[in-house]
Design a protein around this motif. Structure first.
Motif, mmCIF file in Angstrom:
data_model
loop_
_atom_site.group_PDB
_atom_site.id
_atom_site.type_symbol
_atom_site.label_atom_id
_atom_site.label_comp_id
_atom_site.label_asym_id
_atom_site.label_seq_id
_atom_site.Cartn_x
_atom_site.Cartn_y
_atom_site.Cartn_z
ATOM 1 N N ALA A 125 3.510 -0.217 -5.648
ATOM 2 C CA ALA A 125 2.902 0.411 -4.472
ATOM 3 C C ALA A 125 1.902 1.477 -4.897
ATOM 4 O O ALA A 125 1.995 2.059 -5.989
ATOM 5 N N ASN A 126 0.945 1.751 -3.996
ATOM 6 C CA ASN A 126 -0.049 2.794 -4.225
ATOM 7 C C ASN A 126 0.490 4.194 -3.942
ATOM 8 O O ASN A 126 0.002 5.176 -4.496
ATOM 9 N N THR A 127 1.460 4.271 -3.050
ATOM 10 C CA THR A 127 2.037 5.574 -2.719
ATOM 11 C C THR A 127 3.460 5.387 -2.222
ATOM 12 O O THR A 127 3.830 4.300 -1.751
ATOM 13 N N GLN A 128 4.264 6.444 -2.342
ATOM 14 C CA GLN A 128 5.626 6.465 -1.806
ATOM 15 C C GLN A 128 5.776 7.701 -0.921
ATOM 16 O O GLN A 128 5.314 8.781 -1.288
ATOM 17 N N THR A 129 6.418 7.524 0.207
ATOM 18 C CA THR A 129 6.641 8.665 1.092
ATOM 19 C C THR A 129 7.970 9.352 0.812
ATOM 20 O O THR A 129 8.192 10.470 1.270
ATOM 21 N N ALA A 130 8.844 8.687 0.056
ATOM 22 C CA ALA A 130 10.131 9.281 -0.308
ATOM 23 C C ALA A 130 10.510 8.835 -1.708
ATOM 24 O O ALA A 130 11.570 8.249 -1.937
ATOM 25 N N GLY A 131 9.613 9.091 -2.666
ATOM 26 C CA GLY A 131 9.850 8.695 -4.041
ATOM 27 C C GLY A 131 11.088 9.366 -4.616
ATOM 28 O O GLY A 131 11.400 10.513 -4.293
ATOM 29 N N ASP A 137 0.834 -1.195 0.000
ATOM 30 C CA ASP A 137 0.000 0.000 0.000
ATOM 31 C C ASP A 137 0.876 1.255 0.000
ATOM 32 O O ASP A 137 0.695 2.152 -0.815
ATOM 33 N N SER A 138 1.854 1.308 0.916
ATOM 34 C CA SER A 138 2.709 2.482 1.041
ATOM 35 C C SER A 138 4.129 2.071 1.380
ATOM 36 O O SER A 138 4.346 1.189 2.224
ATOM 37 N N LEU A 139 5.091 2.692 0.711
ATOM 38 C CA LEU A 139 6.513 2.458 0.959
ATOM 39 C C LEU A 139 7.250 3.790 0.875
ATOM 40 O O LEU A 139 6.753 4.748 0.290
ATOM 41 N N GLU A 140 8.446 3.837 1.446
ATOM 42 C CA GLU A 140 9.274 5.023 1.234
ATOM 43 C C GLU A 140 9.615 5.154 -0.245
ATOM 44 O O GLU A 140 9.442 6.210 -0.849
ATOM 45 N N SER A 141 10.122 4.071 -0.844
ATOM 46 C CA SER A 141 10.527 4.090 -2.240
ATOM 47 C C SER A 141 10.621 2.657 -2.738
ATOM 48 O O SER A 141 11.290 1.831 -2.130
#
Length: 324
Positions: free
Chosen positions: A111-117, A86-90
Motif C-alpha cells: 500500500a501507498n499509505t496506512q491510516t493505522a500502521g 492506495d490506502s489501508l488501515e494496516s
C-alpha cells in the motif's frame, strides 16, 4: 484483465520504449479508440505518460507509482501473488484476516499509505501518503517451530538491506532485531506476527510486514520521531517502489524456499550496526548496559554485561549508548 491493465503491463515492462497507438492496439487486440481511452484512464489515476508525435506513448521517467504490473515487471520468483492498494488501515491486519480465512501462502499486499500502521509492542507506525511503501507477506511455514519464528524477521531484514543497497546504492544497516537504519536513522521497520497450531506445535501462518520510508514526508516526521526517523532517497527516483519490492521479494524467497537460515544469518550479521558497540538492553522493564559481542548463527544478540556475564538475547530492545 481490462485494456487499461494490459496497457500498464506493457508500458511497465518496456519503460524505455515508445509504442504507437497502432502498435498497442495490435498487441492488445483492441481498437485505437480503446487505447486512447486506456491512456486517459491511466493519466486520471496519476500515471505520467509521455505522448510524442510519430513515436507514441511510454511511462515518464519520473513515474514512481506502486502497481501490481510494476512489481511483476521486475519479479522473477513465481511464489508470490501480488496485490496493491492506495490506502489501508494496516497491511498486516488485512493479511492476518485473510490468513484466518484460508488465504494461501505467498499472498503479498502493498500500500501507498496506512491510516493505522502497526509497529512492535503495540506502537503505531507512521505511514504517510506516497512517500513510503508498506507491505505484508503471508507465509505458512508448517515446519517452523515457535523458536524459529525469529528466522523470518532475520530473512526479511537481510533481504531488504540487500535490496536497498542494490536498487538505491545506499548502505543500510540492521539494528537488532528488526530496524533498518541509514546514516543512523530508521528507514524501515519489520513486524512479524504468527499464529501457532497447538496440536502440532508448529506455525499455522506468519505475516511479515515492512514499513519503508522512501522519501522525506511532505510535512516532515512527527515530533516524537523527528530525531530518529530517516528516508532512503532525498528526491524521487523512477520506479523505485516497484523495483525495491520486487528485488526484496526475490531475495527473501531465495532464503525462504531453501530454508537458508545460515545464509540469511550471515547476511544479517554482515549488515549489523551493533557489533562492538555499547548498548542499553531493555528486558522485562529492566535496563542494563552491555557490550555487543556478536550476532549468533540463530541471530540472537550476544552481549556481555558490565559484571562480565554474557547472554544471547532472543527478544528485547536495545539502545546504543552515545559516549560523545
Amino acid at each position: 484483465m481490462g485494456t487499461k491493465e494490459k496497457l500498464l503491463t506493457l508500458l511497465e515492462a518496456n519503460r524505455d520504449r515508445y509504442f504507437s497507438g497502432e502498435a498497442i492496439a495490435q498487441q492488445l487486440g483492441v481498437s485505437r479508440a480503446a487505447v486512447w481511452k486506456a491512456v486517459k484512464s491511466l493519466e486520471d489515476q496519476g500515471y505520467p505518460i509521455d505522448a510524442v508525435t510519430n513515436r507514441g506513448y511510454r511511462l515518464s521517467s519520473d513515474c514512481d507509482i506502486l502497481s501490481v504490473q510494476g512489481i511483476q515487471a521486475h519479479l522473477t520468483s513465481q511464489f508470490w501473488h501480488i496485490h496493491t492498494a492506495d490506502s489501508l488501515e494496516s497491511t498486516n491486519s488485512q493479511v492476518r484476516a485473510l490468513a484466518n480465512s484460508g488465504e494461501s501462502e505467498g499472498y503479498v499486499l502493498a500500500a501507498n499509505t496506512q491510516t493505522a500502521g502497526q509497529g512492535r509492542m503495540g506502537r503505531s507506525f507512521f505511514s504517510p501518503e506516497d512517500t513510503g511503501v508498506y507491505l505484508s507477506l503471508l507465509l505458512r511455514p508448517r515446519d517452523f517451530s515457535p523458536d524459529q519464528a525469529l528466522q523470518l524477521t532475520t530473512m526479511a531484514a537481510a533481504a531488504i538491506c540487500q535490496a536497498m543497497a542494490e536498487v538505491t546504492g545506499t548502505s543500510p544497516r540492521i539494528k537488532w532485531v528488526n530496524d533498518i537504519l541509514l546514516d543512523g536513522r530508521k528507514v524501515c521497520g519489520i513486524l512479524t506476527e504468527a499464529s501457532f497450531n497447538l496440536e502440532s506445535g508448529f506455525l499455522d501462518y506468519a505475516v511479515v510486514g515492512l514499513g519503508i520510508n522512501l522519501y522525506p514526508p511532505k510535512n516532515g516526521f512527527p515530533q516524537e520521531i523527528a530525531e530518529t526517523a530517516g528516508f532512503l532517497c532525498e528526491t524521487r527516483k523512477e520506479n523505485l517502489k516497484n523495483q525495491l519490492i520486487a528485488r526484496f521479494l526475490d531475495i527473501f524467497s531465495g532464503y525462504y524456499d531453501r530454508r537458508d537460515f545460515s545464509g540469511a544469518a550471515k547476511a544479517y550479521r554482515a549488515a549489523s550496526l551493533l557489533i562492538g558497540k555499547q548498548v542499553l538492553v531493555l528486558q522485562n522493564q529492566v535496563s542494563r548496559q552491555a557490550e555487543v559481542l556478536d550476532i549468533t548463527p540463530r541471530c540472537q544478540l550476544l552481549v556481555r554485561y558490565e559484571n562480565g556475564e554474557t547472554q544471547a538475547l532472543s527478544y528485547g530492545e536495545v539502545q546504543i549508548v552515545n559516549h560523545s
